[in-house]
Design a protein around this motif. Structure first.
Motif, short mmCIF file in Angstrom:
data_model
loop_
_atom_site.label_atom_id
_atom_site.label_comp_id
_atom_site.label_asym_id
_atom_site.label_seq_id
_atom_site.Cartn_x
_atom_site.Cartn_y
_atom_site.Cartn_z
N LEU A 237 0.85 -1.20 0.00
CA LEU A 237 0.00 0.00 0.00
C LEU A 237 0.88 1.24 0.00
O LEU A 237 1.93 1.27 0.65
N ARG A 238 0.44 2.25 -0.74
CA ARG A 238 1.09 3.55 -0.73
C ARG A 238 0.00 4.61 -0.77
O ARG A 238 -1.16 4.30 -1.10
N TYR A 239 0.33 5.86 -0.51
CA TYR A 239 -0.65 6.94 -0.67
C TYR A 239 0.08 8.20 -1.09
O TYR A 239 1.23 8.43 -0.74
N THR A 240 -0.62 9.01 -1.87
CA THR A 240 -0.04 10.27 -2.32
C THR A 240 -1.18 11.16 -2.82
O THR A 240 -2.17 10.63 -3.33
N THR A 241 -1.14 12.52 -2.66
CA THR A 241 -0.08 13.32 -2.09
C THR A 241 -0.53 13.89 -0.76
O THR A 241 -1.68 14.31 -0.63
N SER A 242 0.38 13.96 0.17
CA SER A 242 0.01 14.35 1.53
C SER A 242 0.40 15.78 1.87
O SER A 242 1.40 16.28 1.37
N HIS A 243 -0.37 16.38 2.74
CA HIS A 243 0.01 17.69 3.29
C HIS A 243 0.57 17.46 4.70
O HIS A 243 -0.05 16.73 5.49
N PRO A 244 1.71 18.08 5.04
CA PRO A 244 2.30 17.83 6.36
C PRO A 244 1.34 18.10 7.51
O PRO A 244 1.38 17.40 8.53
N ARG A 245 0.45 19.08 7.35
CA ARG A 245 -0.47 19.41 8.44
C ARG A 245 -1.49 18.30 8.69
O ARG A 245 -2.13 18.26 9.73
N ASP A 246 -1.70 17.44 7.72
CA ASP A 246 -2.72 16.41 7.87
C ASP A 246 -2.17 15.04 8.25
O ASP A 246 -2.89 14.04 8.18
N MET A 247 -0.88 15.00 8.67
CA MET A 247 -0.31 13.71 9.12
C MET A 247 -0.66 13.54 10.59
O MET A 247 0.04 14.05 11.47
N ASP A 248 -1.75 12.84 10.89
CA ASP A 248 -2.09 12.67 12.31
C ASP A 248 -1.38 11.45 12.91
O ASP A 248 -0.74 10.68 12.19
N ASP A 249 -1.52 11.28 14.23
CA ASP A 249 -0.78 10.20 14.91
C ASP A 249 -1.17 8.83 14.38
O ASP A 249 -0.33 7.94 14.24
N GLU A 250 -2.47 8.67 14.08
CA GLU A 250 -2.94 7.37 13.61
C GLU A 250 -2.23 6.98 12.31
O GLU A 250 -1.87 5.82 12.10
N LEU A 251 -2.02 7.98 11.46
CA LEU A 251 -1.36 7.70 10.17
C LEU A 251 0.13 7.44 10.39
O LEU A 251 0.70 6.50 9.82
N VAL A 252 0.75 8.24 11.24
CA VAL A 252 2.17 8.02 11.53
C VAL A 252 2.36 6.62 12.10
O VAL A 252 3.25 5.86 11.69
N GLU A 253 1.46 6.23 13.00
CA GLU A 253 1.59 4.89 13.62
C GLU A 253 1.32 3.76 12.65
O GLU A 253 1.85 2.65 12.80
N ALA A 254 0.51 4.04 11.62
CA ALA A 254 0.28 3.00 10.59
C ALA A 254 1.62 2.65 9.92
O ALA A 254 1.84 1.50 9.54
N HIS A 255 2.52 3.62 9.81
CA HIS A 255 3.83 3.34 9.22
C HIS A 255 4.64 2.38 10.12
O HIS A 255 5.51 1.68 9.63
#
Ligand code: SAM
Ligand code: SF4
Length: 461
Positions: free
Chosen positions: A240-258
């Motif tokens: 899985l990949r995703y694009t394009t992201s805005h830095p302000r919208d990187m929430d903890d849940e998404l960071v932790e998915a990594h």
């Protein structure tokens, strides 16, 4: 004989996805695809308005099509319809018909599900061109047929469209409209169909994909991190990949998915645009360079091997030598494995285009060259680091040479190696033995112990 369509796509991956969906809707109306525009009954240009150059390309392409349209009429008396779709259509509407009166259909990114009906209308009524650039209340995804052609091993899936961020340089909020997320169930169903048709990797797309907040099956809004966890449950979906992201919208849940989701590849396109706080504020990016660096630190804490890519704009109005130096510093500090960089291009209707302190063209050109040199050095260094490593490669197809296969590393490098065709669609461990400027070469790694044999057999057979 079935009528034929030809679609030419300009711009971003979302346009690639939209073109595939327009192809689905023409196919469901009985049209067959053509590899060339010459004999097509309808030619669609799916256009991009992001920079002036991109928009101008459309008019030169239209000039060529005008010729083909006239030739078709002369040779077989047939009619070639020309449709302009996408963001130039949305932004310029009637102006396209004024500049290119031989265009038959103009339709925007939110109305392309109506393409077959517009074609029918133009052919039936013969009352001149049709134009449809509304932002309709209905959801186009509810009106599109299911995908008719498999996308291949690596597929795109649009989960979110439009943007509410209004960066001052950007046309997207005007051409694509307000931010809208698709419901989770519709996305999961589409992902399952893609996997059933042979896709092993899905790239989730959106103009601001991590602003995703689709309606979940529990009646609540789900964020991208939660959606990724759900999609990772699909059997047979390896990446899985995703694009394009805005830095302000990187929430903890998404960071932790990594950290938690092994299918989520350790490669992230995270545009920063500039390293200067003054310019970031003038761009309305709503974060500072420090906040961006802290976000990258958090991502690297949870996923130490994560590789970063970015977008940069040089020569934004008012950008001084000091501002540009701050961008170079940020690039030096972060270290990108790949990036896109552009000279600022004033776009009609955007706030920045009204600025009075535009940076001279020559200065923009020089800064772009300096930045691109630095980014190239970083990219080359990262590529060289792959020498001798064993990378997991998703095999996408045959290479140009006899008996050669090509796939992608987790970091999106194209990787070439020898192997049999039946391995296409599987993940293999490839030991890298040659680093070229834009790709890697290697060989299928020999398993070194019993566990490796078992893993490799399950991955390759
Ligand atoms: N949503 C993404 C984000 O927030 O960064 C960007 C999407 S935009 C389609 C892709 C890139 O085009 C942007 O990141 C920006 O670098 C570039 N771009 C957009 N407008 C531009 C302009 N007016 N001049 C030059 N580059 C531009
Ligand atoms: Fe454009 Fe991206 Fe800014 Fe939205 S977040 S306005 S798409 S650059």
């Amino acid at each position: 004989m079935a009528k034929k369509y030809f679609i030419k796509t300009f711009g971003c991956q979302m346009n690639v996805y939209d073109s595939a969906r327009m192809a689905d809707s023409l196919a469901s109306s009985g049209y067959a695809s053509s590899d060339v525009p010459n004999n097509a009954d309808i030619v669609v240009l799916n256009t991009c308005h992001i920079r002036e150059k991109a928009a101008e390309k459309v008019y030169s392409e239209l000039g060529r099509l005008r010729q083909l349209k006239a030739e078709k009429r002369e040779t077989d008396g047939g009619r070639m319809l020309i449709a302009v779709a996408g963001c130039v259509a949305q932004a310029e509407g009637e102006e396209i018909l004024a500049r290119a009166p031989y265009v038959d259909i103009v339709l925007g990114p939110q109305t392309y599900h109506r393409l077959p009906a517009l074609v029918e209308q133009v052919l039936r009524d013969d009352s001149g061109p049709a134009i449809d650039i509304d932002f309709p209340a209905e959801d186009k995804f509810d009106h599109l047929p299911e995908e008719s052609a498999p996308q291949g091993v690596s597929a795109f899936l649009t989960i979110q469209e439009g943007c509410d961020r209004f960066c001052t340089f950007c046309v997207v909020p005007y051409t694509r409209g307000a931010e809208q997320s698709r419901p989770v169930e519709a996305i999961v169903a589409e992902a399952r169909r893609l996997v059933a048709s042979g896709s092993r990797e899905i790239t989730l797309l959106g103009q601001n994909v991590n602003a995703f907040h689709g309606l979940g099956p529990d009646g609540r809004d789900w964020g991208l991190g939660r959606l990724i966890r759900q999609l990772a449950e699909i059997d047979g979906l390896c990446r899985l990949r995703y694009t394009t992201s805005h830095p302000r919208d990187m929430d903890d849940e998404l960071v932790e998915a990594h950290r938690d989701v092994p299918q989520l590849m350790p490669f992230l396109h995270l545009p920063v645009q500039s390293g200067s706080d003054r310019i970031l504020a003038a761009m309305n990016r709503r974060h500072t360079a420090y906040e961006y660096r802290s976000l990258v630190d958090r991502l690297r804490q949870v996923r130490p091997d994560i590789a970063l890519s970015s977008d940069f704009i040089v020569g934004f109005p008012g950008e001084t030598n000091e501002d540009f130096a701050a961008t170079l510093r940020l690039v030096n500090d972060i270290g990108y494995v790949q990036a896109y960089s552009f000279k600022y291009s004033a776009r009609p209707g955007t706030p920045a285009s009204a600025a009075e302190d535009h940076v001279p063209e020559e200065m923009r050109r020089d800064r772009l060259e300096t930045l691109q040199q630095l980014l190239r050095v970083q990219q080359d260094a990262f590529n060289r680091e792959q020498m001798g490593k064993t990378l997991s490669v998703l095999i996408e197809g045959e290479g140009r040479e006899e008996g050669q296969l090509v796939g992608r590393s987790p970091f999106l490098h194209p990787v070439h190696f020898s192997g049999p065709k039946h391995r296409i669609g599987y993940v293999a461990d490839i030991r890298i033995d040659e680093v070229l400027s834009n790709s890697l070469r290697g060989a299928i790694a020999e398993p070194t112990d019993a566990t490796a044999v078992a893993t490799q057999q399950s991955a390759l057979v």
